[in-house]
Design a protein around this motif. Structure first.
Motif, PDB file in Angstrom:
ATOM      1  N   ASN A  46       0.802  -1.222   0.000  1.00  0.00           N
ATOM      2  CA  ASN A  46       0.000   0.000   0.000  1.00  0.00           C
ATOM      3  C   ASN A  46       0.839   1.279   0.000  1.00  0.00           C
ATOM      4  O   ASN A  46       0.294   2.373   0.054  1.00  0.00           O
ATOM      5  N   LYS A  47       2.182   1.134  -0.042  1.00  0.00           N
ATOM      6  CA  LYS A  47       3.069   2.289  -0.139  1.00  0.00           C
ATOM      7  C   LYS A  47       4.192   1.967  -1.128  1.00  0.00           C
ATOM      8  O   LYS A  47       4.462   0.801  -1.429  1.00  0.00           O
ATOM      9  N   HIS A  48       4.854   3.025  -1.578  1.00  0.00           N
ATOM     10  CA  HIS A  48       5.986   2.831  -2.485  1.00  0.00           C
ATOM     11  C   HIS A  48       7.180   3.617  -1.959  1.00  0.00           C
ATOM     12  O   HIS A  48       7.041   4.773  -1.547  1.00  0.00           O
ATOM     13  N   VAL A  49       8.343   2.980  -1.968  1.00  0.00           N
ATOM     14  CA  VAL A  49       9.562   3.652  -1.515  1.00  0.00           C
ATOM     15  C   VAL A  49      10.116   4.475  -2.680  1.00  0.00           C
ATOM     16  O   VAL A  49      10.520   3.931  -3.698  1.00  0.00           O
TER      17      VAL A  49
ATOM     18  N   GLY B 232       4.620   4.452 -15.888  1.00  0.00           N
ATOM     19  CA  GLY B 232       3.862   3.450 -16.645  1.00  0.00           C
ATOM     20  C   GLY B 232       3.171   2.446 -15.746  1.00  0.00           C
ATOM     21  O   GLY B 232       3.670   2.098 -14.664  1.00  0.00           O
ATOM     22  N   ARG B 233       2.005   1.970 -16.193  1.00  0.00           N
ATOM     23  CA  ARG B 233       1.239   1.044 -15.359  1.00  0.00           C
ATOM     24  C   ARG B 233       1.978  -0.273 -15.144  1.00  0.00           C
ATOM     25  O   ARG B 233       1.991  -0.808 -14.038  1.00  0.00           O
ATOM     26  N   GLU B 234       2.605  -0.818 -16.191  1.00  0.00           N
ATOM     27  CA  GLU B 234       3.342  -2.066 -16.032  1.00  0.00           C
ATOM     28  C   GLU B 234       4.546  -1.866 -15.133  1.00  0.00           C
ATOM     29  O   GLU B 234       4.875  -2.733 -14.313  1.00  0.00           O
ATOM     30  N   GLU B 235       5.213  -0.730 -15.265  1.00  0.00           N
ATOM     31  CA  GLU B 235       6.351  -0.429 -14.394  1.00  0.00           C
ATOM     32  C   GLU B 235       5.897  -0.299 -12.945  1.00  0.00           C
ATOM     33  O   GLU B 235       6.581  -0.730 -12.018  1.00  0.00           O
ATOM     34  N   GLN B 236       4.716   0.310 -12.762  1.00  0.00           N
ATOM     35  CA  GLN B 236       4.165   0.408 -11.408  1.00  0.00           C
ATOM     36  C   GLN B 236       3.886  -0.981 -10.842  1.00  0.00           C
ATOM     37  O   GLN B 236       4.238  -1.289  -9.702  1.00  0.00           O
ATOM     38  N   ARG B 237       3.248  -1.814 -11.658  1.00  0.00           N
ATOM     39  CA  ARG B 237       2.834  -3.136 -11.192  1.00  0.00           C
ATOM     40  C   ARG B 237       4.043  -3.992 -10.795  1.00  0.00           C
ATOM     41  O   ARG B 237       3.993  -4.743  -9.820  1.00  0.00           O
ATOM     42  N   ASN B 238       5.133  -3.887 -11.559  1.00  0.00           N
ATOM     43  CA  ASN B 238       6.296  -4.746 -11.332  1.00  0.00           C
ATOM     44  C   ASN B 238       7.402  -4.074 -10.526  1.00  0.00           C
ATOM     45  O   ASN B 238       8.490  -4.634 -10.380  1.00  0.00           O
ATOM     46  N   SER B 239       7.151  -2.898 -10.011  1.00  0.00           N
ATOM     47  CA  SER B 239       8.190  -2.192  -9.282  1.00  0.00           C
ATOM     48  C   SER B 239       8.549  -2.909  -7.978  1.00  0.00           C
ATOM     49  O   SER B 239       7.660  -3.333  -7.225  1.00  0.00           O
ATOM     50  N   PRO B 240       9.847  -3.068  -7.684  1.00  0.00           N
ATOM     51  CA  PRO B 240      10.262  -3.679  -6.416  1.00  0.00           C
ATOM     52  C   PRO B 240      10.126  -2.732  -5.227  1.00  0.00           C
ATOM     53  O   PRO B 240      10.402  -3.120  -4.096  1.00  0.00           O
ATOM     54  N   GLY B 241       9.684  -1.486  -5.478  1.00  0.00           N
ATOM     55  CA  GLY B 241       9.597  -0.508  -4.404  1.00  0.00           C
ATOM     56  C   GLY B 241       8.346  -0.591  -3.559  1.00  0.00           C
ATOM     57  O   GLY B 241       8.242   0.109  -2.547  1.00  0.00           O
TER      58      GLY B 241
ATOM     59  N   PRO C 123       0.049   5.236  -3.323  1.00  0.00           N
ATOM     60  CA  PRO C 123      -0.187   4.834  -4.714  1.00  0.00           C
ATOM     61  C   PRO C 123      -1.196   5.759  -5.390  1.00  0.00           C
ATOM     62  O   PRO C 123      -2.026   6.389  -4.720  1.00  0.00           O
ATOM     63  N   PRO C 124      -1.160   5.835  -6.722  1.00  0.00           N
ATOM     64  CA  PRO C 124      -2.088   6.706  -7.440  1.00  0.00           C
ATOM     65  C   PRO C 124      -3.517   6.198  -7.435  1.00  0.00           C
ATOM     66  O   PRO C 124      -4.457   6.964  -7.587  1.00  0.00           O
ATOM     67  N   ASP C 125      -3.714   4.889  -7.323  1.00  0.00           N
ATOM     68  CA  ASP C 125      -5.068   4.312  -7.289  1.00  0.00           C
ATOM     69  C   ASP C 125      -4.977   2.960  -6.608  1.00  0.00           C
ATOM     70  O   ASP C 125      -3.922   2.534  -6.169  1.00  0.00           O
TER      71      ASP C 125
END
Length: 238
Positions: free
Chosen positions: A78-81, A87-96, A141-143
């Motif tokens: 529920n958070k991102h470092v 990009g949506r795919e980059e968001q989905r697969n981000s290790p952050g 997150p944005p959504d």
């Protein structure tokens, strides 16, 4: 080479018997033929032993894991470092992506992939890294479309674990039987690992499922699609 030697001895016996008459010649030919047969038998038995050892090595190799484990963290990530990728795919697969809060839950669905029953002997939690200082650059997150939906209401066995312990050990909630459990391809089990942390920190962790089947045993590791779960607590205990 041994097979060629046996063939040469046998051919020599035949030539000797045909070309040179006499009882002694026939005796010598018989001896040569016997040697050829014995040598050929040794080669065949040696080859059989090699093949048998090869078969034993294949059978004794690591068995195919007799269970499959699906792990979900419905309310996690529920958070991102740091900055969130565009990009949506980059968001989905981000290790952050991390789970931030005072607790999180990982749900495990475990079923057998073999015809016989499989015994689940225990659950372990393996902490891979920990820091007493949480990240100071967490972003929202944005959504909410990036995260798995909560599991449907089904019977689950809930185990609680404190990730802040020196050796985190999952313990059953009141009324939940302790291990072992048994699963089959027609009768899976569902577990909830409810993880807490009583002080601020940043922890990565995985769940280990120990199994035993047909005299063999092993461990299956459950994580976040190949990465460890990451749990962050910012607020101190009130």
């Amino acid at each position: 080479m041994a097979r060629i030697g046996a063939a040469v001895l046998l051919l020599a016996a035949v030539v000797l018997a045909v070309a040179v008459p006499g009882v002694g010649t026939w005796i010598a030919a018989a001896v040569l033929a016997g040697l050829a047969s014995a040598l050929g038998g040794l080669v065949t038995r040696g080859a059989d032993r090699v093949l048998a050892r090869g078969r034993d090595a294949i059978v004794a190799s690591t068995p195919v894991t007799p269970i499959v484990v699906e792990a979900t963290e419905p309310y996690g990530r529920n958070k991102h470092v740091g900055p969130i990728p565009a990009g949506r795919e980059e968001q989905r697969n981000s290790p952050g992506w991390v789970t931030e809060g005072v607790a999180t839950s990982v749900y495990l669905t475990i079923e057998a992939t073999v015809e016989r029953a499989v015994i689940l002997t225990k659950l372990d939690v393996r902490v891979e890294s920990q820091s007493p200082r949480p990240p100071d650059n967490l972003e929202d997150p944005p959504d909410s479309g990036l995260y798995p939906a909560p599991m449907a209401r089904e019977e689950v066995r809930t185990f609680r674990v404190d990730l802040g312990e020196a050796r985190p050990t999952p313990r059953p909630y009141e009324g939940v039987p302790s291990f072992p459990y048994t699963v089959s391809h027609l009768d899976p089990e569902r577990f909830r690992v409810h993880a807490i942390m009583d002080r601020p920190g940043d922890i990565t962790w995985r769940v280990e499922i120990h199994w035993r089947c047909n005299g063999q045993s092993g461990v299956v590791v459950a994580d976040d699609e190949g990465r460890p779960f990451r749990f962050v607590r910012i607020l101190p205990t009130r």
